[in-house]
Design a protein around this motif. Sequence first.
Motif, PDB file in Angstrom:
ATOM      1  N   LEU A  84      13.214   9.851  -6.728  1.00  0.00           N
ATOM      2  CA  LEU A  84      13.502   8.550  -7.344  1.00  0.00           C
ATOM      3  C   LEU A  84      15.001   8.291  -7.409  1.00  0.00           C
ATOM      4  N   ILE A  85      15.760   9.315  -7.773  1.00  0.00           N
ATOM      5  CA  ILE A  85      17.215   9.156  -7.836  1.00  0.00           C
ATOM      6  C   ILE A  85      17.775   8.903  -6.449  1.00  0.00           C
ATOM      7  N   GLY A  86      17.301   9.660  -5.469  1.00  0.00           N
ATOM      8  CA  GLY A  86      17.751   9.467  -4.091  1.00  0.00           C
ATOM      9  C   GLY A  86      17.407   8.082  -3.572  1.00  0.00           C
ATOM     10  N   ALA A  87      16.213   7.602  -3.888  1.00  0.00           N
ATOM     11  CA  ALA A  87      15.801   6.261  -3.458  1.00  0.00           C
ATOM     12  C   ALA A  87      16.684   5.200  -4.097  1.00  0.00           C
ATOM     13  N   ARG A  88      16.972   5.367  -5.374  1.00  0.00           N
ATOM     14  CA  ARG A  88      17.825   4.396  -6.067  1.00  0.00           C
ATOM     15  C   ARG A  88      19.229   4.381  -5.473  1.00  0.00           C
ATOM     16  N   LEU A  89      19.774   5.555  -5.210  1.00  0.00           N
ATOM     17  CA  LEU A  89      21.107   5.634  -4.614  1.00  0.00           C
ATOM     18  C   LEU A  89      21.127   5.018  -3.219  1.00  0.00           C
ATOM     19  N   LYS A  90      20.069   5.244  -2.450  1.00  0.00           N
ATOM     20  CA  LYS A  90      19.992   4.682  -1.105  1.00  0.00           C
ATOM     21  C   LYS A  90      19.955   3.156  -1.151  1.00  0.00           C
ATOM     22  N   ILE A  91      19.169   2.609  -2.060  1.00  0.00           N
ATOM     23  CA  ILE A  91      19.084   1.147  -2.204  1.00  0.00           C
ATOM     24  C   ILE A  91      20.431   0.582  -2.630  1.00  0.00           C
ATOM     25  N   PRO A 121       0.782  -1.244   0.000  1.00  0.00           N
ATOM     26  CA  PRO A 121       0.000   0.000   0.000  1.00  0.00           C
ATOM     27  C   PRO A 121       0.810   1.288   0.000  1.00  0.00           C
ATOM     28  N   PRO A 122       1.981   1.352   0.647  1.00  0.00           N
ATOM     29  CA  PRO A 122       2.702   2.641   0.618  1.00  0.00           C
ATOM     30  C   PRO A 122       3.382   2.943  -0.720  1.00  0.00           C
ATOM     31  N   LEU A 123       3.107   2.132  -1.730  1.00  0.00           N
ATOM     32  CA  LEU A 123       3.740   2.310  -3.041  1.00  0.00           C
ATOM     33  C   LEU A 123       3.532   3.713  -3.601  1.00  0.00           C
ATOM     34  N   ARG A 124       2.369   4.248  -3.447  1.00  0.00           N
ATOM     35  CA  ARG A 124       2.061   5.569  -4.018  1.00  0.00           C
ATOM     36  C   ARG A 124       2.751   6.712  -3.277  1.00  0.00           C
ATOM     37  N   ARG A 125       3.203   6.466  -2.054  1.00  0.00           N
ATOM     38  CA  ARG A 125       3.838   7.520  -1.259  1.00  0.00           C
ATOM     39  C   ARG A 125       5.341   7.325  -1.103  1.00  0.00           C
ATOM     40  N   ASN A 126       5.816   6.114  -1.304  1.00  0.00           N
ATOM     41  CA  ASN A 126       7.207   5.781  -1.004  1.00  0.00           C
ATOM     42  C   ASN A 126       7.978   5.519  -2.300  1.00  0.00           C
ATOM     43  N   SER A 127       8.855   6.441  -2.645  1.00  0.00           N
ATOM     44  CA  SER A 127       9.601   6.301  -3.898  1.00  0.00           C
ATOM     45  C   SER A 127      10.602   5.142  -3.839  1.00  0.00           C
ATOM     46  N   GLU A 128      11.124   4.821  -2.646  1.00  0.00           N
ATOM     47  CA  GLU A 128      12.050   3.691  -2.520  1.00  0.00           C
ATOM     48  C   GLU A 128      11.349   2.378  -2.845  1.00  0.00           C
ATOM     49  N   LEU A 129      10.141   2.232  -2.349  1.00  0.00           N
ATOM     50  CA  LEU A 129       9.365   1.029  -2.630  1.00  0.00           C
ATOM     51  C   LEU A 129       9.029   0.951  -4.111  1.00  0.00           C
TER      52      LEU A 129
END
Length: 121
Positions: free
Chosen positions: A79-86, A36-44
């Motif tokens: 999105l870029i920040g989430a990708r870098l964090k992962i 469910p948090p897909l719409r709010r969480n760019s990392e997910l």
Amino acid sequence: MVKHGALSKSHVYKLLRSKDARVRRAAFTLLETSNPPLRRNSELFIEITRFIWDANPSYDVYQEFTKRHFQARYKVHELIGARLKIEKQKQQSAAAQELTDNARRCEGGFFQRLFLRPSRS
């Protein structure tokens, strides 16, 4: 972490690899409702798109999923920040795993050298 609902990961992979667009859409719906948090969480969002890409490395399938989420209006820097964090987390876990593997190898080698009996010639 990507949740797959009541189905196994391999079954969701099979659904995503299907040639039938309706089956793939059903898999997308399953992933969306299970996370469910897909719409709010760019990392997910990034994790799920990578999961989809791993299952079916086709740009058309990737684009089909991302079109469903354009209304979420993810900001590019998120999105870029989430990708870098992962990627950073993966690097850190790989480095930690490498350290433990090295420690195990060295530990065994130390004791082997310590208790090594000299050969008699």
